[in-house]
Design a protein around this motif. Structure first.
Motif, PDB file in Angstrom:
ATOM      1  N   PHE A 158     -42.652  63.877 118.212  1.00 37.48           N
ATOM      2  CA  PHE A 158     -43.278  63.467 116.952  1.00 37.48           C
ATOM      3  C   PHE A 158     -42.333  63.739 115.781  1.00 37.48           C
ATOM      4  O   PHE A 158     -42.179  62.894 114.889  1.00 37.48           O
ATOM      5  CB  PHE A 158     -44.596  64.212 116.750  1.00 37.48           C
ATOM      6  N   SER A 179     -50.051  60.466 109.897  1.00 39.57           N
ATOM      7  CA  SER A 179     -49.719  61.523 110.862  1.00 39.57           C
ATOM      8  C   SER A 179     -50.909  62.065 111.648  1.00 39.57           C
ATOM      9  O   SER A 179     -50.791  62.269 112.864  1.00 39.57           O
ATOM     10  CB  SER A 179     -48.999  62.672 110.154  1.00 39.57           C
ATOM     11  N   LEU A 182     -51.667  59.876 114.579  1.00 38.21           N
ATOM     12  CA  LEU A 182     -50.566  59.847 115.551  1.00 38.21           C
ATOM     13  C   LEU A 182     -50.529  61.114 116.401  1.00 38.21           C
ATOM     14  O   LEU A 182     -50.254  61.067 117.597  1.00 38.21           O
ATOM     15  CB  LEU A 182     -49.227  59.679 114.824  1.00 38.21           C
ATOM     16  N   TYR A 192     -44.145  56.797 119.501  1.00 37.40           N
ATOM     17  CA  TYR A 192     -44.643  57.278 118.205  1.00 37.40           C
ATOM     18  C   TYR A 192     -44.175  56.352 117.074  1.00 37.40           C
ATOM     19  O   TYR A 192     -44.942  55.998 116.180  1.00 37.40           O
ATOM     20  CB  TYR A 192     -44.132  58.694 117.921  1.00 37.40           C
ATOM     21  N   ASN A 195     -46.058  52.968 117.178  1.00 38.01           N
ATOM     22  CA  ASN A 195     -47.432  53.086 116.684  1.00 38.01           C
ATOM     23  C   ASN A 195     -47.474  53.355 115.178  1.00 38.01           C
ATOM     24  O   ASN A 195     -48.335  52.839 114.464  1.00 38.01           O
ATOM     25  CB  ASN A 195     -48.178  54.190 117.438  1.00 38.01           C
ATOM     26  N   ALA A 196     -46.527  54.171 114.710  1.00 36.20           N
ATOM     27  CA  ALA A 196     -46.483  54.475 113.274  1.00 36.20           C
ATOM     28  C   ALA A 196     -46.190  53.215 112.457  1.00 36.20           C
ATOM     29  O   ALA A 196     -46.837  52.959 111.434  1.00 36.20           O
ATOM     30  CB  ALA A 196     -45.399  55.526 112.992  1.00 36.20           C
ATOM     31  N   ARG A 199     -49.176  51.007 112.078  1.00 40.43           N
ATOM     32  CA  ARG A 199     -50.126  51.501 111.081  1.00 40.43           C
ATOM     33  C   ARG A 199     -49.599  51.280 109.652  1.00 40.43           C
ATOM     34  O   ARG A 199     -50.351  50.920 108.741  1.00 40.43           O
ATOM     35  CB  ARG A 199     -50.395  52.990 111.303  1.00 40.43           C
TER      36      ARG A 199
END
Length: 202
Positions: A158, A179, A182, A192, A195-196, A199
């Motif tokens: 992360f 955050s 996640l 990560y 996906n970040a 978003r």
């Protein structure tokens, strides 16, 4: 000057990878360095853009010629430099970027770091109708690669992802906002980041 470099991946960090070829280590900035996490010490081909300015000489690398071609087109737009172009490619939503340009969707383009309304309008003016040969199929996502084993899963992965997002130009405020969601997942660094970015572009 350079079309591609073939060699082994020796090092990965949030800003770049190092590819060794015949005893030389090439520092190559890529949209998402961690897509190479599953290829450490493996032989890869990286398509290279050799960037030269008075104050900087750098190598930018991509998995395909199409990605390199779009990067080159983005650099031709006033207001977009290498860092901004990498951030756009790193989104993994390149098809949406091309579609936004063709449909003059400024509201989507301004979601990228460093892209304001003026730059978004310039992207549309400069690139609309000029991307068909480079991305005929709204070329595939950067993240359509084999799943990477989560060897560095957990907080380490992360934190690496956070550093990569900062390297792309996202602010601490933007990262902190996404955050909590996640952290609920146990993913690899690449996952990560993927996906970040999804978003952040909503």
């Amino acid at each position: 000057m350079y079309e591609f470099i073939k060699g082994t991946v020796e090092f990965i960090c949030p800003e770049y990878i190092v590819v060794e070829n015949n005893g030389l280590g090439y520092q190559i900035s890529t949209p998402n360095p961690f897509i190479y996490s599953g290829k450490m010490k493996q032989h890869v081909t990286v398509y290279i853009y050799h960037y030269v300015r008075e104050d900087i000489v750098a190598l930018y690398g991509f998995e395909t010629r199409e990605e390199k071609g779009l990067f080159t087109k983005l650099l031709s737009v006033s207001g977009i430099g290498p860092k901004g172009a990498l951030a756009i490619l790193a989104s993994g939503e390149v098809g949406q970027v091309v579609q936004a340009i063709e449909q003059e969707d400024e509201s989507f383009l301004v979601k990228f770091p460093g892209v304001g309304k003026k730059t978004a309008r310039q992207m549309i003016l400069d690139l609309k109708g000029k991307l068909q040969n480079i991305v005929p199929d709204f070329f595939p996502s950067l993240f359509n690669v084999e799943e990477v084993a989560a060897a560095a899963a957990g907080s380490g992965a992360f934190e690496e992802a956070v550093l990569a997002l900062k390297a792309l130009g996202y602010s601490d405020k933007e990262i902190k906002k996404i955050s909590p969601d996640l952290r609920k997942e146990n993913l690899s660094t690449d996952q990560y980041i993927k996906n970040a970015l999804k978003r952040l572009l909503k």
